[in-house]
Design a protein around this motif. Structure first.
Motif, PDB file in Angstrom:
ATOM      1  N   GLU A 154       0.814  -1.222   0.000  1.00 35.32           N
ATOM      2  CA  GLU A 154       0.000   0.000   0.000  1.00 35.32           C
ATOM      3  C   GLU A 154       0.851   1.278   0.000  1.00 35.32           C
ATOM      4  OE1 GLU A 154       0.389  -1.046   4.462  1.00 35.32           O
ATOM      5  OE2 GLU A 154       0.392  -2.120   2.551  1.00 35.32           O
ATOM      6  N   ILE A 155       2.173   1.152   0.165  1.00 32.74           N
ATOM      7  CA  ILE A 155       3.051   2.337   0.185  1.00 32.74           C
ATOM      8  C   ILE A 155       3.051   2.982  -1.200  1.00 32.74           C
ATOM      9  CG2 ILE A 155       5.443   3.124   0.407  1.00 32.74           C
ATOM     10  CD1 ILE A 155       5.757   0.962   2.621  1.00 32.74           C
ATOM     11  N   ARG A 156       2.795   4.293  -1.210  1.00 34.85           N
ATOM     12  CA  ARG A 156       2.698   5.052  -2.464  1.00 34.85           C
ATOM     13  C   ARG A 156       3.819   6.062  -2.651  1.00 34.85           C
ATOM     14  NH1 ARG A 156       1.401   1.700  -4.454  1.00 34.85           N
ATOM     15  NH2 ARG A 156      -0.620   0.721  -4.447  1.00 34.85           N
ATOM     16  N   LEU A 157       4.582   6.335  -1.582  1.00 32.01           N
ATOM     17  CA  LEU A 157       5.643   7.325  -1.707  1.00 32.01           C
ATOM     18  C   LEU A 157       6.785   6.992  -0.758  1.00 32.01           C
ATOM     19  CD1 LEU A 157       5.247  11.032  -2.331  1.00 32.01           C
ATOM     20  CD2 LEU A 157       6.806  10.338  -0.530  1.00 32.01           C
ATOM     21  N   MET A 158       8.014   7.190  -1.234  1.00 29.67           N
ATOM     22  CA  MET A 158       9.195   6.998  -0.401  1.00 29.67           C
ATOM     23  C   MET A 158       9.941   8.327  -0.299  1.00 29.67           C
ATOM     24  SD  MET A 158      12.470   4.438  -0.801  1.00 29.67           S
ATOM     25  CE  MET A 158      13.081   5.186  -2.310  1.00 29.67           C
ATOM     26  N   PHE A 159      10.275   8.701   0.931  1.00 35.42           N
ATOM     27  CA  PHE A 159      11.071   9.893   1.222  1.00 35.42           C
ATOM     28  C   PHE A 159      12.385   9.375   1.782  1.00 35.42           C
ATOM     29  CE2 PHE A 159      12.410  13.311   4.108  1.00 35.42           C
ATOM     30  CZ  PHE A 159      12.306  14.412   3.276  1.00 35.42           C
ATOM     31  N   THR A 160      13.498   9.514   1.036  1.00 30.31           N
ATOM     32  CA  THR A 160      14.751   8.914   1.469  1.00 30.31           C
ATOM     33  C   THR A 160      15.917   9.882   1.464  1.00 30.31           C
ATOM     34  OG1 THR A 160      16.310   7.083   1.105  1.00 30.31           O
ATOM     35  CG2 THR A 160      15.321   8.051  -0.867  1.00 30.31           C
ATOM     36  N   ASP A 161      16.769   9.730   2.459  1.00 33.44           N
ATOM     37  CA  ASP A 161      18.045  10.431   2.506  1.00 33.44           C
ATOM     38  C   ASP A 161      18.982   9.735   1.530  1.00 33.44           C
ATOM     39  OD1 ASP A 161      20.041  12.176   3.386  1.00 33.44           O
ATOM     40  OD2 ASP A 161      20.630  10.874   5.046  1.00 33.44           O
ATOM     41  N   ILE A 162      19.970  10.457   0.995  1.00 32.46           N
ATOM     42  CA  ILE A 162      20.959   9.834   0.109  1.00 32.46           C
ATOM     43  C   ILE A 162      22.030   9.138   0.933  1.00 32.46           C
ATOM     44  CG2 ILE A 162      22.832  10.257  -1.540  1.00 32.46           C
ATOM     45  CD1 ILE A 162      21.148  12.512  -2.725  1.00 32.46           C
ATOM     46  N   ASP A 163      22.603   9.849   1.890  1.00 34.91           N
ATOM     47  CA  ASP A 163      23.781   9.361   2.610  1.00 34.91           C
ATOM     48  C   ASP A 163      23.388   8.525   3.822  1.00 34.91           C
ATOM     49  OD1 ASP A 163      25.729  10.857   0.945  1.00 34.91           O
ATOM     50  OD2 ASP A 163      24.610  12.562   1.752  1.00 34.91           O
ATOM     51  N   MET A 164      23.430   7.191   3.617  1.00 35.62           N
ATOM     52  CA  MET A 164      23.077   6.256   4.694  1.00 35.62           C
ATOM     53  C   MET A 164      24.063   5.103   4.694  1.00 35.62           C
ATOM     54  SD  MET A 164      18.971   5.828   4.305  1.00 35.62           S
ATOM     55  CE  MET A 164      19.081   5.264   2.614  1.00 35.62           C
ATOM     56  N   PRO A 165      24.309   4.525   5.869  1.00 34.81           N
ATOM     57  CA  PRO A 165      25.154   3.330   5.917  1.00 34.81           C
ATOM     58  C   PRO A 165      24.364   2.129   5.404  1.00 34.81           C
ATOM     59  CG  PRO A 165      24.255   3.784   8.093  1.00 34.81           C
ATOM     60  CD  PRO A 165      23.826   4.920   7.192  1.00 34.81           C
ATOM     61  N   GLY A 166      25.078   1.068   5.086  1.00 41.79           N
ATOM     62  CA  GLY A 166      24.391  -0.157   4.667  1.00 41.79           C
ATOM     63  C   GLY A 166      24.729  -0.558   3.247  1.00 41.79           C
ATOM     64  N   SER A 167      23.904  -1.443   2.708  1.00 40.50           N
ATOM     65  CA  SER A 167      24.197  -2.055   1.413  1.00 40.50           C
ATOM     66  C   SER A 167      24.047  -1.100   0.235  1.00 40.50           C
ATOM     67  CB  SER A 167      23.301  -3.269   1.204  1.00 40.50           C
ATOM     68  OG  SER A 167      21.943  -2.869   1.137  1.00 40.50           O
ATOM     69  N   MET A 168      23.241  -0.035   0.399  1.00 37.44           N
ATOM     70  CA  MET A 168      23.097   0.936  -0.687  1.00 37.44           C
ATOM     71  C   MET A 168      22.704   2.293  -0.135  1.00 37.44           C
ATOM     72  SD  MET A 168      19.595  -0.351  -2.604  1.00 37.44           S
ATOM     73  CE  MET A 168      19.484  -2.088  -2.228  1.00 37.44           C
ATOM     74  N   ASP A 169      23.085   3.334  -0.874  1.00 36.08           N
ATOM     75  CA  ASP A 169      22.691   4.682  -0.464  1.00 36.08           C
ATOM     76  C   ASP A 169      21.291   4.981  -0.997  1.00 36.08           C
ATOM     77  OD1 ASP A 169      22.883   5.485  -3.167  1.00 36.08           O
ATOM     78  OD2 ASP A 169      24.766   6.554  -2.876  1.00 36.08           O
ATOM     79  N   GLY A 170      20.803   6.181  -0.711  1.00 36.22           N
ATOM     80  CA  GLY A 170      19.448   6.537  -1.095  1.00 36.22           C
ATOM     81  C   GLY A 170      19.212   6.594  -2.596  1.00 36.22           C
ATOM     82  N   LEU A 171      20.250   6.949  -3.378  1.00 38.57           N
ATOM     83  CA  LEU A 171      20.086   6.988  -4.832  1.00 38.57           C
ATOM     84  C   LEU A 171      19.953   5.580  -5.406  1.00 38.57           C
ATOM     85  CD1 LEU A 171      22.558   9.846  -5.830  1.00 38.57           C
ATOM     86  CD2 LEU A 171      20.051   9.939  -5.706  1.00 38.57           C
ATOM     87  N   LYS A 172      20.768   4.645  -4.895  1.00 38.53           N
ATOM     88  CA  LYS A 172      20.649   3.253  -5.348  1.00 38.53           C
ATOM     89  C   LYS A 172      19.309   2.671  -4.889  1.00 38.53           C
ATOM     90  CE  LYS A 172      25.518   2.196  -5.773  1.00 38.53           C
ATOM     91  NZ  LYS A 172      26.660   2.272  -4.892  1.00 38.53           N
ATOM     92  N   LEU A 173      18.890   3.024  -3.674  1.00 37.34           N
ATOM     93  CA  LEU A 173      17.585   2.573  -3.180  1.00 37.34           C
ATOM     94  C   LEU A 173      16.475   3.108  -4.080  1.00 37.34           C
ATOM     95  CD1 LEU A 173      15.666   1.273  -1.109  1.00 37.34           C
ATOM     96  CD2 LEU A 173      15.876   3.384   0.242  1.00 37.34           C
ATOM     97  N   ALA A 174      16.558   4.384  -4.459  1.00 36.20           N
ATOM     98  CA  ALA A 174      15.539   4.979  -5.333  1.00 36.20           C
ATOM     99  C   ALA A 174      15.457   4.222  -6.657  1.00 36.20           C
ATOM    100  CB  ALA A 174      15.855   6.454  -5.574  1.00 36.20           C
ATOM    101  N   ALA A 175      16.606   3.880  -7.235  1.00 38.43           N
ATOM    102  CA  ALA A 175      16.620   3.137  -8.500  1.00 38.43           C
ATOM    103  C   ALA A 175      16.017   1.744  -8.315  1.00 38.43           C
ATOM    104  CB  ALA A 175      18.043   3.039  -9.046  1.00 38.43           C
ATOM    105  N   ALA A 176      16.346   1.081  -7.199  1.00 38.29           N
ATOM    106  CA  ALA A 176      15.802  -0.255  -6.923  1.00 38.29           C
ATOM    107  C   ALA A 176      14.287  -0.201  -6.750  1.00 38.29           C
ATOM    108  CB  ALA A 176      16.461  -0.852  -5.678  1.00 38.29           C
ATOM    109  N   VAL A 177      13.801   0.814  -6.048  1.00 37.22           N
ATOM    110  CA  VAL A 177      12.360   0.961  -5.823  1.00 37.22           C
ATOM    111  C   VAL A 177      11.659   1.266  -7.142  1.00 37.22           C
ATOM    112  CG1 VAL A 177      10.605   2.402  -4.707  1.00 37.22           C
ATOM    113  CG2 VAL A 177      12.553   1.545  -3.391  1.00 37.22           C
ATOM    114  N   ARG A 178      12.234   2.134  -7.952  1.00 36.19           N
ATOM    115  CA  ARG A 178      11.650   2.451  -9.261  1.00 36.19           C
ATOM    116  C   ARG A 178      11.490   1.176 -10.094  1.00 36.19           C
ATOM    117  NH1 ARG A 178      15.852   4.703 -12.743  1.00 36.19           N
ATOM    118  NH2 ARG A 178      16.366   2.508 -12.607  1.00 36.19           N
TER     119      ARG A 178
END
Length: 121
Positions: A50-74
């Motif tokens: 049901e999630i319709r929008l993601m608000f993400t920071d770019i600079d985060m620790p972990g397996s991917m940053d917010g830009l890579k996360l945005a591409a994966a979600v897209r």
């Protein structure tokens, strides 16, 4: 007619920043899920279609940053609208790897909420 609340996910590793925007969104009637990194966000998106929008920071620790996360979600959840934020980078909406919006930190909550409503139609 009762309007159904829109569900969003906030992905931000800084706890106070995440809580601050999440509380603002909830006060505006959004249903909010929170994640501190991309892996948590993917888990939440997988279990909450049901999630319709993601608000993400770019600079985060972990397996991917917010830009890579945005591409994966897209790629995996095309209907999800995406807003990206950063306190360390300046991007225009056109430079994002996905169709979305960019806000630099510190961002204006009212501006973010207005952008969300516009994106969600």
């Amino acid at each position: 007619m009762v309007q159904k609340a829109t569900t969003v996910i906030v992905v931000e590793d800084e706890t106070l920043v995440r809580l601050d925007i999440a509380m603002s969104l909830e006060a505006e009637g959004f249903i909010v899920f929170e994640a501190s990194n991309a892996d948590e966000a993917i888990d939440i998106l997988t279990t909450h279609p049901e999630i319709r929008l993601m608000f993400t920071d770019i600079d985060m620790p972990g397996s991917m940053d917010g830009l890579k996360l945005a591409a994966a979600v897209r790629d995996r959840w095309p209907p999800v609208n995406i807003i990206v934020t950063s306190g360390h980078r300046q991007l225009s909406d056109e430079l994002l790897p996905v169709k979305g919006r960019f806000f630099s930190k510190p961002y204006d909550h009212a501006g973010v909420i207005t952008a969300m409503r516009e994106m969600l139609g």
